[in-house]
Scaffold this active site. Sequence first.
Site, PDB file in Angstrom:
ATOM      1  CG  HIS A 141     -46.011 -71.409  -3.477  1.00 53.21           C
ATOM      2  ND1 HIS A 141     -45.661 -72.583  -2.855  1.00 53.21           N
ATOM      3  CD2 HIS A 141     -45.025 -71.151  -4.366  1.00 53.21           C
ATOM      4  CE1 HIS A 141     -44.511 -73.006  -3.335  1.00 53.21           C
ATOM      5  NE2 HIS A 141     -44.098 -72.153  -4.267  1.00 53.21           N
TER       6      HIS A 141
ATOM      7  CE1 TYR B  75     -50.818 -71.102 -12.672  1.00 56.59           C
ATOM      8  CE2 TYR B  75     -52.036 -71.971 -14.546  1.00 56.59           C
ATOM      9  CZ  TYR B  75     -51.854 -71.863 -13.188  1.00 56.59           C
ATOM     10  OH  TYR B  75     -52.698 -72.520 -12.328  1.00 56.59           O
TER      11      TYR B  75
END
Length: 276
Positions: A103, A166
Amino acid sequence: FYFYSAPENFNEEMLRGKRVIVTGASSGIGEQMAYHLARMEAHLLLTARTEAKLQKVVERCLELGAASARYISGSMDSPSLPEQVLREAENTWGGLDMLILNHIGQSGFTYFSGDVGHVRKLLETNFVSYVALATAALPMLKESEGSIVVVSSIAGKIAGPFTAPYSATKFALDGFFSSLRQELIIDKVNVSITLCILGYINTESAVRAVSHVIPDTPAPKEECALEIIRAGVLRRRELHYPGSSVGTMLLLHSIAPELLDSIVRSSYRLENVQRT
Ligand SMILES: NC(=O)C1=CN([C@@H]2O[C@H](COP(=O)(O)OP(=O)(O)OC[C@H]3O[C@@H](n4cnc5c(N)ncnc54)[C@H](OP(=O)(O)O)[C@@H]3O)[C@@H](O)[C@H]2O)C=CC1
Ligand SMILES: C[C@H](CCC(=O)NCCS(=O)(=O)O)[C@H]1CC[C@H]2[C@@H]3C(=O)C[C@@H]4C[C@H](O)CC[C@]4(C)[C@H]3CC[C@]12C
């Protein structure tokens, strides 16, 4: 020890009856991994936030032949969810063979806005929850001599523009899980850790985020999902997918990092990057 415990060839029957958790399984690569594993007759426990999507994926998995399929919905930025997921595996299966950590929380493809709160939250979702899930799973994985599969990115090995938060979370995964792998080998614990270094894959969310900036053709999510499962079963240290482009980027990064940086910058349609 680690080397000799790995099988040579992949056979889909190796997954029959295995107990597998897949996180982020309501869409994209995680959803495709669930379908492959279902065809291979594994027992599945799937997680993501959106219950309605998970229900549909579970139904499809049962149609495809999963030995069993269930889900737990919730956000992985909640500190209690990892323990809850592993408790469910222990109560329903009494053990676990493979933990696939896949995820990611939402983050844009844009200039860093200075939002430190977003970085903190993304680290919680994309990194800390992976550590918590693996920690809670380790006793069962030691028992079964099982596997941890960590889905990462070329952005977790080479930092390009527009992915600062990220990219940080994916670099952190490499640091933690590569160190943990060493400790397991030292302790002669036969739990494998596979780090998956993926290039651009044609999931809806990735195409929506970057297709106006990156002209490359993304690789297929179905094949990517199968390669991840295969690498996990074969207890590989790392998967590079697609092999040719990720391999070339890693090689160029190690011999001429500044040249690679400038190639990446010049291949983007910078005029289409939105500033927030
Ligand atoms: N697609 C690509 O180009 C690349 C992908 N990767 C990696 O592959 C993996 C899968 O990516 P991809 O399939 O594209 O992503 P998707 O956006 O398609 O899927 C992400 C999954 O995570 C779930 N999710 C999102 N937020 C949370 C949250 N807060 N808590 C729990 N679950 C959450 C989503 O479901 P829901 O919204 O219902 O919670 C969904 O199931 C990621 O680890 C990514 O870093 C790596 C390189 C390239
Ligand atoms: C396209 C990026 C890699 C740089 C490049 O020039 N590619 C050519 C060679 S390659 O095909 O092998 O990569 C992409 C590599 C990783 C991607 C990002 C990622 O890891 C997933 C994020 C998921 C999120 O939903 C939004 C999109 C991503 C930031 C995604 C964007 C494209 C990459 C940077």
